[in-house]
Scaffold this motif. Sequence first.
Motif, PDB file in Angstrom:
ATOM      1  N   MET A   1     -16.098  -2.942   6.919  1.00  0.00           N
ATOM      2  CA  MET A   1     -15.277  -2.569   7.857  1.00  0.00           C
ATOM      3  C   MET A   1     -13.860  -3.416   6.800  1.00  0.00           C
ATOM      4  SD  MET A   1     -13.867  -3.560  11.537  1.00  0.00           S
ATOM      5  CE  MET A   1     -12.929  -2.991  12.304  1.00  0.00           C
ATOM      6  N   THR A   2     -12.712  -2.585   6.801  1.00  0.00           N
ATOM      7  CA  THR A   2     -11.909  -2.730   6.177  1.00  0.00           C
ATOM      8  C   THR A   2     -10.257  -3.712   7.353  1.00  0.00           C
ATOM      9  OG1 THR A   2     -11.563  -0.119   5.353  1.00  0.00           O
ATOM     10  CG2 THR A   2      -9.563  -1.658   5.106  1.00  0.00           C
ATOM     11  N   ARG A   3      -9.836  -3.977   6.790  1.00  0.00           N
ATOM     12  CA  ARG A   3      -9.731  -5.502   7.538  1.00  0.00           C
ATOM     13  C   ARG A   3      -7.627  -6.463   6.707  1.00  0.00           C
ATOM     14  NH1 ARG A   3     -13.592  -7.727  11.131  1.00  0.00           N
ATOM     15  NH2 ARG A   3     -15.741  -6.844  10.875  1.00  0.00           N
ATOM     16  N   GLU A   4      -6.823  -6.558   7.866  1.00  0.00           N
ATOM     17  CA  GLU A   4      -5.876  -6.888   6.601  1.00  0.00           C
ATOM     18  C   GLU A   4      -5.905  -8.588   6.864  1.00  0.00           C
ATOM     19  OE1 GLU A   4      -1.723  -5.989   5.039  1.00  0.00           O
ATOM     20  OE2 GLU A   4      -3.590  -5.164   5.556  1.00  0.00           O
ATOM     21  N   ILE A   5      -6.047  -8.915   5.983  1.00  0.00           N
ATOM     22  CA  ILE A   5      -5.660 -10.484   5.928  1.00  0.00           C
ATOM     23  C   ILE A   5      -4.240 -11.289   5.364  1.00  0.00           C
ATOM     24  CG2 ILE A   5      -7.183 -12.884   4.520  1.00  0.00           C
ATOM     25  CD1 ILE A   5      -9.458 -10.206   6.269  1.00  0.00           C
ATOM     26  N   LEU A   6      -4.326 -11.822   6.536  1.00  0.00           N
ATOM     27  CA  LEU A   6      -3.054 -12.522   6.252  1.00  0.00           C
ATOM     28  C   LEU A   6      -3.315 -13.839   6.010  1.00  0.00           C
ATOM     29  CD1 LEU A   6      -1.560 -11.434   9.339  1.00  0.00           C
ATOM     30  CD2 LEU A   6      -1.062 -10.001   7.155  1.00  0.00           C
ATOM     31  N   TYR A   7      -2.205 -14.611   4.723  1.00  0.00           N
ATOM     32  CA  TYR A   7      -2.062 -15.690   4.371  1.00  0.00           C
ATOM     33  C   TYR A   7      -0.801 -16.295   4.689  1.00  0.00           C
ATOM     34  CZ  TYR A   7      -5.670 -13.747   1.858  1.00  0.00           C
ATOM     35  OH  TYR A   7      -6.915 -12.953   0.855  1.00  0.00           O
ATOM     36  N   PHE A   8      -1.046 -17.922   4.709  1.00  0.00           N
ATOM     37  CA  PHE A   8       0.078 -18.545   5.041  1.00  0.00           C
ATOM     38  C   PHE A   8       0.357 -20.143   4.859  1.00  0.00           C
ATOM     39  CE2 PHE A   8      -0.888 -15.690   8.680  1.00  0.00           C
ATOM     40  CZ  PHE A   8       1.156 -14.883   9.048  1.00  0.00           C
ATOM     41  N   ALA A   9       1.135 -20.103   4.936  1.00  0.00           N
ATOM     42  CA  ALA A   9       2.118 -22.270   4.220  1.00  0.00           C
ATOM     43  C   ALA A   9       0.893 -21.963   2.540  1.00  0.00           C
ATOM     44  CB  ALA A   9       1.082 -22.913   4.866  1.00  0.00           C
ATOM     45  N   TRP A  10       0.535 -22.884   2.073  1.00  0.00           N
ATOM     46  CA  TRP A  10      -0.195 -23.069   0.616  1.00  0.00           C
ATOM     47  C   TRP A  10      -1.088 -21.612   0.439  1.00  0.00           C
ATOM     48  CZ3 TRP A  10      -4.953 -24.602   1.563  1.00  0.00           C
ATOM     49  CH2 TRP A  10      -5.648 -25.283   2.728  1.00  0.00           C
ATOM     50  N   LEU A  11      -2.001 -21.407   1.636  1.00  0.00           N
ATOM     51  CA  LEU A  11      -2.875 -20.993   0.796  1.00  0.00           C
ATOM     52  C   LEU A  11      -1.746 -19.371   0.541  1.00  0.00           C
ATOM     53  CD1 LEU A  11      -4.408 -21.641   3.949  1.00  0.00           C
ATOM     54  CD2 LEU A  11      -5.701 -20.377   2.670  1.00  0.00           C
ATOM     55  N   ARG A  12      -0.680 -18.780   0.646  1.00  0.00           N
ATOM     56  CA  ARG A  12      -0.102 -17.672  -0.113  1.00  0.00           C
ATOM     57  C   ARG A  12       0.410 -18.210  -1.157  1.00  0.00           C
ATOM     58  NH1 ARG A  12       5.229 -15.461   3.322  1.00  0.00           N
ATOM     59  NH2 ARG A  12       3.687 -17.239   4.370  1.00  0.00           N
ATOM     60  N   GLU A  13       1.042 -19.623  -0.512  1.00  0.00           N
ATOM     61  CA  GLU A  13       1.353 -20.085  -2.274  1.00  0.00           C
ATOM     62  C   GLU A  13       0.290 -19.889  -3.610  1.00  0.00           C
ATOM     63  OE1 GLU A  13       2.910 -23.744  -1.678  1.00  0.00           O
ATOM     64  OE2 GLU A  13       4.280 -22.682  -0.556  1.00  0.00           O
ATOM     65  N   ARG A  14      -1.438 -20.109  -2.876  1.00  0.00           N
ATOM     66  CA  ARG A  14      -2.140 -20.777  -3.635  1.00  0.00           C
ATOM     67  C   ARG A  14      -3.056 -18.969  -4.417  1.00  0.00           C
ATOM     68  NH1 ARG A  14      -5.197 -25.732  -2.098  1.00  0.00           N
ATOM     69  NH2 ARG A  14      -3.304 -27.176  -1.545  1.00  0.00           N
ATOM     70  N   ILE A  15      -2.717 -17.795  -3.421  1.00  0.00           N
ATOM     71  CA  ILE A  15      -3.301 -17.012  -3.961  1.00  0.00           C
ATOM     72  C   ILE A  15      -2.321 -15.793  -4.170  1.00  0.00           C
ATOM     73  CG2 ILE A  15      -4.302 -14.803  -2.762  1.00  0.00           C
ATOM     74  CD1 ILE A  15      -5.186 -16.742  -1.070  1.00  0.00           C
ATOM     75  N   GLY A  16      -0.972 -16.818  -4.072  1.00  0.00           N
ATOM     76  CA  GLY A  16       0.095 -15.309  -5.005  1.00  0.00           C
ATOM     77  C   GLY A  16       0.023 -14.633  -3.906  1.00  0.00           C
ATOM     78  N   LEU A  17      -0.508 -13.359  -2.543  1.00  0.00           N
ATOM     79  CA  LEU A  17       0.100 -12.846  -1.534  1.00  0.00           C
ATOM     80  C   LEU A  17      -0.116 -13.426  -0.153  1.00  0.00           C
ATOM     81  CD1 LEU A  17      -2.937 -10.731  -3.207  1.00  0.00           C
ATOM     82  CD2 LEU A  17      -1.267 -10.406  -3.412  1.00  0.00           C
ATOM     83  N   PRO A  18       1.230 -12.495   0.275  1.00  0.00           N
ATOM     84  CA  PRO A  18       1.121 -13.297   1.989  1.00  0.00           C
ATOM     85  C   PRO A  18       0.412 -12.116   3.078  1.00  0.00           C
ATOM     86  CG  PRO A  18       2.572 -11.484   1.451  1.00  0.00           C
ATOM     87  CD  PRO A  18       2.206 -11.606   0.061  1.00  0.00           C
ATOM     88  N   ARG A  19      -0.274 -11.431   2.098  1.00  0.00           N
ATOM     89  CA  ARG A  19      -1.683 -10.445   2.530  1.00  0.00           C
ATOM     90  C   ARG A  19      -1.904  -9.943   2.165  1.00  0.00           C
ATOM     91  NH1 ARG A  19       0.225  -6.979   7.132  1.00  0.00           N
ATOM     92  NH2 ARG A  19       1.627  -9.033   7.981  1.00  0.00           N
ATOM     93  N   GLU A  20      -3.646  -9.376   2.281  1.00  0.00           N
ATOM     94  CA  GLU A  20      -4.437  -8.349   1.293  1.00  0.00           C
ATOM     95  C   GLU A  20      -4.978  -7.009   2.622  1.00  0.00           C
ATOM     96  OE1 GLU A  20      -6.578  -9.080  -1.568  1.00  0.00           O
ATOM     97  OE2 GLU A  20      -7.223 -11.506  -0.996  1.00  0.00           O
ATOM     98  N   THR A  21      -5.170  -6.241   1.838  1.00  0.00           N
ATOM     99  CA  THR A  21      -6.666  -5.179   3.036  1.00  0.00           C
ATOM    100  C   THR A  21      -7.826  -5.639   1.939  1.00  0.00           C
ATOM    101  OG1 THR A  21      -4.772  -3.904   3.807  1.00  0.00           O
ATOM    102  CG2 THR A  21      -6.440  -3.019   3.705  1.00  0.00           C
ATOM    103  N   VAL A  22      -8.827  -5.535   2.527  1.00  0.00           N
ATOM    104  CA  VAL A  22     -10.183  -5.821   1.987  1.00  0.00           C
ATOM    105  C   VAL A  22     -11.296  -5.093   2.775  1.00  0.00           C
ATOM    106  CG1 VAL A  22      -9.881  -8.690   1.202  1.00  0.00           C
ATOM    107  CG2 VAL A  22     -11.092  -7.793   3.301  1.00  0.00           C
ATOM    108  N   ASP A  23     -12.035  -4.437   1.882  1.00  0.00           N
ATOM    109  CA  ASP A  23     -13.062  -4.372   2.544  1.00  0.00           C
ATOM    110  C   ASP A  23     -14.091  -5.419   2.654  1.00  0.00           C
ATOM    111  OD1 ASP A  23     -12.919  -1.950   3.443  1.00  0.00           O
ATOM    112  OD2 ASP A  23     -12.796  -1.100   1.811  1.00  0.00           O
ATOM    113  N   SER A  24     -14.683  -5.727   4.205  1.00  0.00           N
ATOM    114  CA  SER A  24     -16.617  -6.869   4.324  1.00  0.00           C
ATOM    115  C   SER A  24     -17.038  -6.432   5.503  1.00  0.00           C
ATOM    116  CB  SER A  24     -15.858  -7.769   4.671  1.00  0.00           C
ATOM    117  OG  SER A  24     -16.664  -8.668   4.736  1.00  0.00           O
ATOM    118  N   ASP A  25     -18.195  -6.540   4.851  1.00  0.00           N
ATOM    119  CA  ASP A  25     -19.380  -6.810   6.208  1.00  0.00           C
ATOM    120  C   ASP A  25     -19.356  -7.800   6.272  1.00  0.00           C
ATOM    121  OD1 ASP A  25     -19.227  -3.743   5.861  1.00  0.00           O
ATOM    122  OD2 ASP A  25     -20.640  -4.172   4.370  1.00  0.00           O
TER     123      ASP A  25
END
Length: 83
Positions: free
Chosen positions: A1-25
């Motif tokens: 299923m396609t899901r929108e993943i949102l990252y906040f605070a230090w997660l966003r800083e470490r990943i370098g993205l505020p959000r991404e769309t992923v396909d995951s089961d």
Amino acid sequence: MTREILYFAWLRERIGLPRETVDSDAATPRALIAELAARSDGHAAAFDDIAALRCALDQVLADLDAPLGDAREVAFFPPMTGG
């Protein structure tokens, strides 16, 4: 299923993205974290200590072992504090 993943605070800083769309089961946020952590070194660093994470499914706080079900949006963030 396609899901929108949102990252906040230090997660966003470490990943370098505020959000991404992923396909995951993945069936739970915990399983999704395992998949996301394998995406890059930044993802691995962000999800290194999952005890320090909270999540929300479609903007409703949820446990890391809650079923993802039909949630289209999964947000990860550090614990919230009041003030």
